[in-house]
Design an enzyme around this catalytic site. Sequence first.
Site, PDB file in Angstrom:
ATOM      1  N   LYS A  53      -7.783   1.734  -2.964  1.00 17.19           N
ATOM      2  CA  LYS A  53      -7.458   1.321  -1.586  1.00 17.19           C
ATOM      3  C   LYS A  53      -7.597   2.499  -0.616  1.00 17.19           C
ATOM      4  CE  LYS A  53      -5.096  -0.721   1.835  1.00 17.19           C
ATOM      5  NZ  LYS A  53      -5.276  -1.944   2.536  1.00 17.19           N
ATOM      6  N   THR A  89       0.870  -1.179   0.000  1.00 13.91           N
ATOM      7  CA  THR A  89       0.000   0.000   0.000  1.00 13.91           C
ATOM      8  C   THR A  89       0.903   1.224   0.000  1.00 13.91           C
ATOM      9  OG1 THR A  89      -1.701  -1.135   1.271  1.00 13.91           O
ATOM     10  CG2 THR A  89      -1.780   1.264   1.258  1.00 13.91           C
TER      11      THR A  89
HETATM   12  P1  NAD Z   1       5.870  -5.941   7.474  1.00 15.12           P
HETATM   13  O1  NAD Z   1       6.659  -4.832   8.069  1.00 15.12           O
HETATM   14  O2  NAD Z   1       5.468  -7.092   8.317  1.00 15.12           O
HETATM   15  O3  NAD Z   1       6.667  -6.543   6.199  1.00 15.12           O
HETATM   16  C1  NAD Z   1       7.418  -5.782   5.319  1.00 15.12           C
HETATM   17  C2  NAD Z   1       8.672  -6.593   4.979  1.00 15.12           C
HETATM   18  O4  NAD Z   1       9.409  -5.893   3.982  1.00 15.12           O
HETATM   19  C3  NAD Z   1       9.615  -6.763   6.173  1.00 15.12           C
HETATM   20  O5  NAD Z   1       9.863  -8.146   6.367  1.00 15.12           O
HETATM   21  C4  NAD Z   1      10.879  -5.993   5.771  1.00 15.12           C
HETATM   22  O6  NAD Z   1      12.062  -6.574   6.248  1.00 15.12           O
HETATM   23  C5  NAD Z   1      10.784  -6.074   4.258  1.00 15.12           C
HETATM   24  N1  NAD Z   1      11.541  -5.051   3.531  1.00 15.12           N
HETATM   25  C6  NAD Z   1      11.554  -3.708   3.718  1.00 15.12           C
HETATM   26  N2  NAD Z   1      12.328  -3.109   2.780  1.00 15.12           N
HETATM   27  C7  NAD Z   1      12.793  -4.109   1.982  1.00 15.12           C
HETATM   28  C8  NAD Z   1      13.626  -4.145   0.840  1.00 15.12           C
HETATM   29  N3  NAD Z   1      14.158  -3.034   0.315  1.00 15.12           N
HETATM   30  N4  NAD Z   1      13.896  -5.339   0.280  1.00 15.12           N
HETATM   31  C9  NAD Z   1      13.385  -6.483   0.803  1.00 15.12           C
HETATM   32  N5  NAD Z   1      12.584  -6.511   1.872  1.00 15.12           N
HETATM   33  C10 NAD Z   1      12.299  -5.342   2.468  1.00 15.12           C
HETATM   34  O7  NAD Z   1       4.595  -5.240   6.806  1.00 15.12           O
HETATM   35  P2  NAD Z   1       3.217  -5.943   6.351  1.00 15.12           P
HETATM   36  O8  NAD Z   1       2.242  -5.910   7.462  1.00 15.12           O
HETATM   37  O9  NAD Z   1       3.545  -7.237   5.682  1.00 15.12           O
HETATM   38  O10 NAD Z   1       2.701  -4.880   5.263  1.00 15.12           O
HETATM   39  C11 NAD Z   1       3.228  -4.831   3.946  1.00 15.12           C
HETATM   40  C12 NAD Z   1       2.357  -3.903   3.120  1.00 15.12           C
HETATM   41  O11 NAD Z   1       1.007  -4.391   3.131  1.00 15.12           O
HETATM   42  C13 NAD Z   1       2.289  -2.461   3.641  1.00 15.12           C
HETATM   43  O12 NAD Z   1       2.321  -1.583   2.548  1.00 15.12           O
HETATM   44  C14 NAD Z   1       0.960  -2.408   4.368  1.00 15.12           C
HETATM   45  O13 NAD Z   1       0.410  -1.098   4.392  1.00 15.12           O
HETATM   46  C15 NAD Z   1       0.127  -3.343   3.518  1.00 15.12           C
HETATM   47  N6  NAD Z   1      -1.022  -3.951   4.218  1.00 15.12           N
HETATM   48  C16 NAD Z   1      -0.880  -4.519   5.445  1.00 15.12           C
HETATM   49  C17 NAD Z   1      -1.980  -5.079   6.091  1.00 15.12           C
HETATM   50  C18 NAD Z   1      -1.841  -5.714   7.453  1.00 15.12           C
HETATM   51  O14 NAD Z   1      -2.883  -5.994   8.077  1.00 15.12           O
HETATM   52  N7  NAD Z   1      -0.628  -5.982   7.938  1.00 15.12           N
HETATM   53  C19 NAD Z   1      -3.239  -5.062   5.470  1.00 15.12           C
HETATM   54  C20 NAD Z   1      -3.359  -4.510   4.191  1.00 15.12           C
HETATM   55  C21 NAD Z   1      -2.233  -3.961   3.575  1.00 15.12           C
END
Ligand code: NAD
Length: 295
Positions: free
Chosen positions: A171, A96
Amino acid sequence: MAIIAFIGLGNMGGPMAKNLLKAGHEVRGYDLSEQAVAEAVAAGARKAGTPTEAVKDADVIVTMLPAGKHVRGAYGGQGGLIAGARKGALLIDCSTIDVESARAVAKEAADKGLEMVDAPVSGGVGGAAAGTLTFMVGGPDAAFAKARPILEKMGKNIVHCGGAGNGQAAKICNNMILGVSMIAVSEAFMLAKRLGLDAQKLYDVSSTASGQCWSLTTYCPVPGPVPTSPANRDYQAGFTAAMMLKDLLLAQQAASAAGASTPMGAEAAQLYNIFVNAGRGAMDFSGIVKMLDGK
Ligand code: NAD
């Protein structure tokens, strides 16, 4: 079956990658976190030491990263995903992020002759694990047609919203409705409380009257009327207040860039900002009812 590079194996990306593995795809996993990679490898993914290694012979590249700056950083420049992708690879960004970054990265990909869609999700960690996410997809028709069978392995509702960036637009518009409506429903319950009106009675009326909405009937912010809502488990997330604030701020950023008037969205962003700054960022976003109750 496709070779899929999966970049960003966190709370959402981890279970999404597992569903691609379950569907029989070959997954090359990369994340900055060793632990996230180890979990994907335990589920059958192959570890990639660098983003370039992950994408070099991949048919599809999926990213699930925190925010626009991470997506721009991962895709762009030397050593980036666009530079490393093979000819004909399809790029799918499920993070997102702001509409502007999504369109900028899609243009960079198109300039290199690569097809790309933005495909943010709704449904949270539970939906990611169950493979029931909703995908809001922006990008050209041909890219959408290629992305659909991959997305179908991770979600059940796939909507093509238009050109590049329109998935992100859908979204943040949806989540602006959600943030505003959660505050409205919470305020109504707190007013009812002070007027001596029982929460269940308000629910019985409003859930079948003109105040009906998802924040009331699925995610009711007070304990009791909807037993499965986070209010019944002390506002354990669910969808955190910090995530809601992130999406409301993205909506405000987009509204100001597009010249749209969103006064209720602005107010909701401000209230969630206060709530998160009070140390409640990890709480479910429906917990804002406690702040409105003066707690
Ligand atoms: P998270 O922080 O658990 O996971 C993100 C991952 O990305 C981490 O493991 C981090 O180490 C990795 N990362 C960051 N920079 C990186 C890079 N340059 N190369 C490789 N890996 C990298 O976050 P999440 O909860 O999985 O959310 C991810 C996305 O999904 C966000 O944009 C969030 O807004 C969206 N989202 C989350 C939810 C939710 O309920 N968690 C729901 C809908 C949407």
